[in-house]
Design a protein around this motif. Structure first.
Motif, short mmCIF file in Angstrom:
data_model
loop_
_atom_site.label_atom_id
_atom_site.label_comp_id
_atom_site.label_asym_id
_atom_site.label_seq_id
_atom_site.Cartn_x
_atom_site.Cartn_y
_atom_site.Cartn_z
N GLY A 1 1.87 -24.19 -29.59
CA GLY A 1 0.31 -23.85 -30.39
C GLY A 1 -0.61 -22.37 -30.29
O GLY A 1 -1.42 -22.37 -29.98
N SER A 2 0.27 -20.72 -29.55
CA SER A 2 -0.14 -20.03 -29.14
C SER A 2 -0.96 -19.22 -29.82
O SER A 2 -1.16 -17.80 -29.72
N ALA A 3 0.14 -19.03 -31.11
CA ALA A 3 -0.17 -18.26 -32.29
C ALA A 3 -1.24 -17.82 -32.40
O ALA A 3 -1.66 -16.52 -32.88
N VAL A 4 -2.28 -18.68 -32.81
CA VAL A 4 -3.27 -18.27 -33.18
C VAL A 4 -3.72 -17.30 -32.32
O VAL A 4 -4.34 -15.74 -32.65
N PHE A 5 -3.88 -17.69 -30.60
CA PHE A 5 -4.48 -16.29 -29.85
C PHE A 5 -3.57 -15.17 -29.92
O PHE A 5 -4.48 -14.39 -30.14
N TRP A 6 -2.14 -15.50 -30.15
CA TRP A 6 -2.10 -13.98 -30.09
C TRP A 6 -1.98 -13.14 -31.74
O TRP A 6 -1.94 -11.80 -31.74
N ARG A 7 -1.39 -14.13 -32.70
CA ARG A 7 -2.55 -13.18 -34.27
C ARG A 7 -4.22 -13.17 -33.62
O ARG A 7 -4.42 -11.74 -34.85
N ALA A 8 -4.81 -13.50 -33.04
CA ALA A 8 -6.30 -12.46 -32.71
C ALA A 8 -5.81 -11.49 -31.94
O ALA A 8 -6.79 -10.13 -32.12
#
Length: 160
Positions: free
Chosen positions: A121-128
């Motif tokens: 679920g780290s995609a949000v972190f990377w998108r930021a």
């Protein structure tokens, strides 16, 4: 990062990842030896509190989980294989700071892209941080991506 930091990495990894995502000490040591200039740690008063491990790669190439890095002789992408933060410092911006440091280092070294596999679920972190899903993987690299616990995403960020 120093080789003496590896026990700390193993501890942080065990705190951060599901059991099927934890990689063994021999693999981590081999990766450090393959690309020591692309491995960094962050420290707090208690010692190592986060780590980053990457290597020079090519856009569209995915290292299978548990495999040793294959450093490209003609790299186009800085592959971010692992970024993990100890529980004691989670939420304090250490991971973001370490990722930005690695991105700056990649840009200074002339990489055109940074690429990674987003897990847990780290995609949000990377998108930021400016990463986007990239769907150009060939069949072999899609197979490599499948070695990660799902959902796993291959993500890319263009560098200046």
């Amino acid at each position: 990062m120093q080789e003496s930091d590896i026990p700390c990495l193993l501890f942080i990894q065990s705190e951060c990842y599901a059991a099927e995502m934890v990689e063994d000490e021999a693999t981590i040591r081999a990766r450090f030896c393959a690309a020591p200039a692309f491995a960094w740690v962050a420290e707090d008063a208690a010692g190592v509190c986060a780590y980053f491990v990457g290597y020079p790669s090519e856009l569209g190439k995915v290292t299978p989980l548990g495999s040793v890095f294959s450093v490209s002789p003609a790299p186009t992408s800085m592959y971010f294989h692992d970024l993990a933060v100890a529980r004691r410092t989670a939420g304090k911006g250490v991971g973001s700071a370490l990722a930005r440091f690695a991105l700056e280092a990649a840009a200074l070294r002339g990489f055109r892209h940074s690429s990674l596999v987003s897990v847990q679920g780290s995609a949000v972190f990377w998108r930021a941080l400016g990463y986007e899903d990239w769907h150009g993987l060939d069949a072999a690299q899609t197979g490599n991506l499948a070695t990660y616990a799902q959902p796993a995403r291959y993500m890319v960020k263009a560098l200046n």
